[in-house]
Motif scaffolding. Structure first.
Motif, short mmCIF file in Angstrom:
data_model
loop_
_atom_site.label_atom_id
_atom_site.label_comp_id
_atom_site.label_asym_id
_atom_site.label_seq_id
_atom_site.Cartn_x
_atom_site.Cartn_y
_atom_site.Cartn_z
N ASN A 1 0.87 -1.18 0.00
CA ASN A 1 0.00 0.00 0.00
C ASN A 1 0.91 1.23 0.00
O ASN A 1 1.29 1.73 1.05
N ASP A 2 1.27 1.70 -1.20
CA ASP A 2 2.28 2.75 -1.27
C ASP A 2 1.74 4.13 -0.89
O ASP A 2 2.48 5.12 -0.91
N SER A 3 0.44 4.19 -0.53
CA SER A 3 -0.04 5.45 0.06
C SER A 3 0.38 5.47 1.54
O SER A 3 0.33 6.51 2.20
N ALA A 4 0.83 4.32 2.07
CA ALA A 4 1.26 4.24 3.48
C ALA A 4 2.77 4.02 3.60
O ALA A 4 3.41 4.57 4.48
N VAL A 5 3.33 3.19 2.73
CA VAL A 5 4.76 2.84 2.82
C VAL A 5 5.27 2.50 1.42
O VAL A 5 4.52 1.92 0.63
N SER A 6 6.53 2.90 1.13
CA SER A 6 7.04 2.59 -0.22
C SER A 6 7.45 1.11 -0.27
O SER A 6 7.72 0.49 0.76
N ARG A 7 7.54 0.59 -1.49
CA ARG A 7 7.93 -0.82 -1.64
C ARG A 7 9.35 -1.04 -1.08
O ARG A 7 9.61 -2.03 -0.40
N GLY A 8 10.27 -0.08 -1.36
CA GLY A 8 11.65 -0.22 -0.89
C GLY A 8 11.69 -0.29 0.63
O GLY A 8 12.37 -1.15 1.21
N ASP A 9 10.95 0.61 1.28
CA ASP A 9 10.95 0.62 2.75
C ASP A 9 10.33 -0.67 3.29
O ASP A 9 10.79 -1.22 4.29
N PHE A 10 9.28 -1.14 2.63
CA PHE A 10 8.63 -2.37 3.12
C PHE A 10 9.56 -3.58 2.96
O PHE A 10 9.63 -4.45 3.84
N LEU A 11 10.32 -3.61 1.85
CA LEU A 11 11.30 -4.70 1.67
C LEU A 11 12.35 -4.64 2.78
O LEU A 11 12.76 -5.68 3.32
N ASP A 12 12.76 -3.41 3.16
CA ASP A 12 13.74 -3.27 4.26
C ASP A 12 13.16 -3.80 5.57
O ASP A 12 13.85 -4.47 6.34
N ILE A 13 11.88 -3.50 5.81
CA ILE A 13 11.24 -3.97 7.05
C ILE A 13 11.22 -5.50 7.06
O ILE A 13 11.51 -6.14 8.07
N LEU A 14 10.89 -6.10 5.91
CA LEU A 14 10.86 -7.57 5.84
C LEU A 14 12.26 -8.14 6.11
O LEU A 14 12.42 -9.12 6.83
N THR A 15 13.29 -7.49 5.54
CA THR A 15 14.67 -7.95 5.76
C THR A 15 15.01 -7.88 7.24
O THR A 15 15.60 -8.82 7.80
N GLU A 16 14.62 -6.76 7.90
CA GLU A 16 14.89 -6.63 9.36
C GLU A 16 14.23 -7.78 10.14
O GLU A 16 14.73 -8.19 11.16
N HIS A 17 13.11 -8.27 9.63
CA HIS A 17 12.43 -9.38 10.31
C HIS A 17 12.88 -10.75 9.76
O HIS A 17 12.22 -11.76 10.02
N ASN A 18 13.97 -10.74 9.00
CA ASN A 18 14.51 -11.99 8.43
C ASN A 18 13.50 -12.73 7.55
O ASN A 18 13.42 -13.97 7.58
N ILE A 19 12.71 -11.97 6.81
CA ILE A 19 11.74 -12.60 5.89
C ILE A 19 12.26 -12.39 4.46
O ILE A 19 12.42 -11.24 4.02
N ALA A 20 12.52 -13.50 3.77
CA ALA A 20 13.08 -13.41 2.42
C ALA A 20 11.99 -12.98 1.44
O ALA A 20 10.91 -13.57 1.39
N ALA A 21 12.28 -11.93 0.67
CA ALA A 21 11.29 -11.41 -0.30
C ALA A 21 12.03 -10.69 -1.42
O ALA A 21 13.19 -10.29 -1.25
N ARG A 22 11.35 -10.55 -2.56
CA ARG A 22 11.95 -9.80 -3.68
C ARG A 22 10.89 -8.95 -4.35
O ARG A 22 9.69 -9.26 -4.26
N ALA A 23 11.36 -7.89 -5.03
CA ALA A 23 10.43 -7.03 -5.76
C ALA A 23 9.92 -7.76 -6.99
O ALA A 23 10.67 -8.48 -7.64
N CYS A 24 8.65 -7.57 -7.33
CA CYS A 24 8.10 -8.12 -8.58
C CYS A 24 8.71 -7.40 -9.78
O CYS A 24 9.10 -6.24 -9.68
N GLU A 25 8.72 -8.09 -10.91
CA GLU A 25 9.28 -7.46 -12.13
C GLU A 25 8.26 -6.55 -12.81
O GLU A 25 8.61 -5.49 -13.31
N LEU A 26 7.01 -6.96 -12.87
CA LEU A 26 6.03 -6.20 -13.66
C LEU A 26 5.28 -5.18 -12.84
O LEU A 26 5.01 -4.07 -13.30
#
Ligand SMILES: C[S@@+](CC[C@H](N)C(=O)[O-])C[C@H]1O[C@@H](n2cnc3c(N)ncnc32)[C@H](O)[C@@H]1O
Length: 435
Positions: free
Chosen positions: A180-205
């Protein structure tokens, strides 16, 4: 042989799985039977129960194609065949120990009242466990679809695409989020997931999509309660990228429930007004719940209405209609494997007729210069390309706006995405402008 009606309290896990599969085979949706059967399963067994039910459905016709040659005509029995599918699925597609699989599955046959046929099931499962590599190859090569659907897809997409398509439809779909990028950017959310040791990647499309690379409990993910994200397939997320700028516009989401695209519209645009309608009032409740969790109701004037899109009249001029039409949902079969059993050839013509009716009626509500985005999660041309060919042939005031994209397959009208391994589901999009 008449089917006995045993109670359920004594049933082992395999017997519960088989009863669930039989209910789907007899025409009930998984969503309706799963909660009933899950109640009878101990907490510690629930993950395995899910795996066996979903996996057996995903491989249903492949399991059938390798099981039937092992039987004679006199062995023909729906329950016993289902027991074999579940047993063979475990032997070929899981790491469960074969001796445990065979004894638990044979015990299920007896518990379900088919003791006299338990020797046959035992013999078949033992043979499969001795020749695992051979049967795994057979399973992998089976197209795994009901024959009517196989023929239709062959006609629509040709031999070359078909083999990969059938294989892709048998795979497990990735778990994808829309930030929900009206609340948090994708980059910041990926960082939050990394801090919680949750493996994730950005979608291509999708520019707001994230694929989770490990199994998680969605409500336990950071940001869930605060509306930081929704679960949504990557190809479904392309809707907002295709639409023209709708800031300050009046928009109708004509088949809105459960609200995946409704929420995305509100996250992406600063709308003047959004009407979210659906004829299913129960499903519509989920639109309100989702918008509340995502904290989107304060951004725009949103009206959520139970209404039939074949006759509902919008009370004001509309700039854009998003028509995510009811469809066969063949494109999302990986996520709803019961579709493989439930959908019938005769459903398609009815669905196409309903789509046509909704399209005709909603088109009349679009103002001159306005847009309609037609969407389905189908991969059948009758619901997509052909539906649009018929629409343009009968609506001189409609002009296609070509979707300028490097994804999907360009059709006579619109673009088609097919389901792909580790990627999104089957979706179709066609953007239309009124002159
Ligand atoms: C593909 S789903 C919509 C998914 C939704 N847009 C989303 O992104 O979450 C199609 C919806 O069409 C609704 N529907 C079917 N016939 C309808 C009709 N005549 N009028 C309005 N809604 C209808 C169904 O209840 C269903 O919720």
């Amino acid at each position: 042989m008449s089917q006995p009606q045993p109670g359920t309290s004594h049933l082992n896990l395999r017997a519960q799985v088989i009863r669930t599969l039989l209910a789907v085979h007899q025409g009930q949706s998984l969503a309706s039977v799963l909660p009933i059967h899950l109640q009878k399963v101990a907490d510690r067994d629930r993950a395995l129960f899910h795996e066996l039910v979903l996996g057996s459905l995903r491989q249903w016709y492949s399991l059938k194609s390798i099981t039937l040659p092992l039987l004679t005509k006199s062995d023909n029995n729906e329950t016993v065949e289902t027991c074999m599918y579940v047993g063979i699925y475990q032997l070929l597609c899981t790491r469960l120990a074969p001796h445990g699989v065979i004894s638990e599955t044979v015990e299920a046959v007896k518990q379900l009242g088919y003791g006299p046929l338990s020797g046959l099931v035992n013999a078949v499962l033992r043979r499969v466990s001795r020749e695992t590599t051979h049967f795994q190859e057979e399973l992998a090569h089976a197209h795994g679809l009901p024959s009517w659907l196989f023929k239709r897809l062959k006609k629509d997409w040709g031999e070359e695409t078909l083999e990969k398509l059938c294989w892709d439809l048998k795979q497990i779909a990735p778990l994808t989020l829309r930030v929900n990028d009206s609340a948090v950017s994708r980059g910041d959310f990926l960082d939050i997931l990394t801090e919680h040791n949750i493996a994730a990647r950005a979608c291509e499309l999708s520019d707001v999509g994230i694929v989770l690379e490990q199994a998680v409990q969605i409500p336990n993910l950071p940001g869930f309660e605060d509306g930081g994200f929704s679960v949504q397939d990557e190809h479904a997320q392309l809707c907002a990228q295709i639409l023209p700028n709708l800031d300050g516009k009046v928009v109708v989401d004509a088949c809105a429930a459960p609200g995946g695209k409704t929420a995305h519209l509100l996250e992406h645009f600063d709308l003047k007004k959004l009407y979210a309608i659906d004829q299913d009032s129960k499903r519509l409740l989920r639109v309100s719940e989702n918008l509340e969790r995502l904290q989107l109701t304060q951004h725009a004037d949103v009206e959520i209405l139970t209404a039939d899109a074949t006759n509902w009249i919008v009370p004001e001029a509309v700039d854009c209609i998003v028509l995510d039409a009811p469809c066969s949902a063949i494109g999302v079969m990986r996520r709803h494997p019961d579709i493989r059993l439930l959908r019938q050839s005769s459903d398609i013509a009815q669905t196409v007729a309903l789509q046509k009716e909704i399209l005709q009626h909603m088109w009349q509500q679009v103002k001159a210069g306005g847009h309609l985005l037609y969407i389905t999660c189908s991969i059948l041309k009758a619901e997509n390309e052909q539906q649009m060919v018929d629409f343009f042939a009968t609506h001189a005031d409609a002009q296609e706006i070509k979707i300028d994209a490097d994804w999907g397959i360009e059709q006579i009208h619109g673009r088609q995405l097919l389901p792909q391994q580790a990627k999104g589901d089957g979706f179709y999009y066609c953007l239309i402008q009124k002159s």
